[in-house]
Design an enzyme around this catalytic site. Structure first.
Site, short mmCIF file in Angstrom:
data_model
loop_
_atom_site.label_atom_id
_atom_site.label_comp_id
_atom_site.label_asym_id
_atom_site.label_seq_id
_atom_site.Cartn_x
_atom_site.Cartn_y
_atom_site.Cartn_z
N ASP A 41 0.43 -1.22 0.11
CA ASP A 41 0.22 -0.01 -0.33
C ASP A 41 0.58 1.70 0.31
O ASP A 41 0.15 2.32 -0.60
CB ASP A 41 -1.31 0.28 1.07
N ASP A 61 9.67 -6.64 0.93
CA ASP A 61 10.71 -6.79 1.08
C ASP A 61 12.12 -6.86 1.39
O ASP A 61 12.30 -8.65 0.46
CB ASP A 61 9.83 -8.10 2.48
N ASN A 88 18.60 1.09 -2.19
CA ASN A 88 18.24 1.78 -1.34
C ASN A 88 18.14 1.71 -0.28
O ASN A 88 18.22 1.81 0.61
CB ASN A 88 17.47 3.06 -2.26
N TYR A 153 26.22 -1.11 11.85
CA TYR A 153 26.30 -0.25 10.91
C TYR A 153 26.58 -0.67 9.64
O TYR A 153 27.33 -0.80 8.90
CB TYR A 153 25.07 0.29 10.97
N LYS A 157 27.40 -1.93 6.22
CA LYS A 157 27.72 -0.76 4.56
C LYS A 157 29.45 -0.93 4.51
O LYS A 157 29.36 -1.23 3.06
CB LYS A 157 27.95 0.47 5.45
N THR A 188 15.96 13.03 6.04
CA THR A 188 15.66 12.16 6.82
C THR A 188 15.35 12.37 7.74
O THR A 188 15.78 12.70 8.71
CB THR A 188 15.86 10.71 5.34
#
Length: 248
Positions: A41, A61, A88, A153, A157, A188
């Site tokens: 959605d 997903d 992304n 994290y 990356k 963001t």
């Protein structure tokens, strides 16, 4: 300005933030953007915002291999081609090294690392068939300049950087290019939960935080033929942040 007319481009995590901006910008340059999001959605909402002439929603997903295969199959069935993939979608957890659990680490691996790996594998057969394709992995300056409380994290990356370069070497002869974008601070929800901007960004060389469309413009370049001799490349988009602060 890059020409993306009639190009079919899949963007993951395209329901918000950088992904949404990337999808909108690519569509404005003529691409048919496949809006991928974990929630269909949400993907459909962005596709409607862009317009059905330039957007097509899919449920995706990135941690689910079956979702990847189904999404790519649907794209090829509908458009008979797939010109570019923009990996992304990403996740961030801020915890100290000691507080980071194995489960925390695994969750980040699943999204940031395995998600990219599975996406690349899913699109390669069609791009090989076309003898042309562009894969753009949206990584982070954390891959080489980590911030505090982000060891897991940063590790995920940096792994994408190594994987992207190795893939670029292997896939180059097939006509597939693999490149990376390294955003710094971009306005963001990942950086700021409201309209405020951390004062830190007043100290970077360009004296401001980046905007999502500034990432989108670099992605468009890498998706287009204007970057036809670029593979394994890393483009840093951070306002000079990783050079050091501009305090006087």
């Amino acid at each position: 300005m890059p020409n993306l007319n009639n190009q079919v481009i899949l963007v993951t995590g395209a329901n918000r933030g950088q992904g949404k901006a990337i999808a909108q910008h690519l569509a404005s340059l003529g691409a048919m953007v496949v809006v991928g999001a974990r929630n269909y959605d949400a993907a459909n909402e962005v596709a409607k915002l862009i317009g059905e002439d330039h957007a097509f929603p899919v449920q995706l997903d990135v941690t689910n291999e079956a979702d990847w295969n189904a999404a790519v199959e649907k794209i090829i069935h509908t458009f008979d081609r797939l010109d570019a993939l923009v990996n992304n979608a990403g996740a961030l957890k801020r915890k100290t090294f000691r507080e980071t659990t194995v489960d925390d680490y695994q969750q980040l691996i699943n999204v940031n690392q395995l998600g990219v790996f599975m996406g690349m594998q899913a699109v390669i057969p069609q791009m090989e068939k076309q003898q042309k394709g562009s894969i753009i992995n949206n990584v982070s300056v954390s891959a080489f300049a980590p911030i505090s409380h982000s060891s897991a994290y940063a590790a995920t990356k940096s792994s994408v950087v190594a994987m992207s370069k190795a893939a670029a070497i292997e896939l180059g002869p097939t006509g597939i290019r693999v490149n990376m974008v390294h955003p710094g601070g971009i306005k963001t929800d990942m950086v700021s939960q409201d309209e405020s901007v951390p004062e830190y960004y007043n100290t970077v060389p360009l004296r401001r935080i980046g905007q999502p469309v500034e990432i989108a413009k670099v992605v468009a370049f890498l998706a287009s033929d204007e970057s036809s001799y670029c593979t394994g490349s890393e483009i840093v988009v951070d306002g000079g942040m990783t050079l050091g602060t501009a305090d006087e």
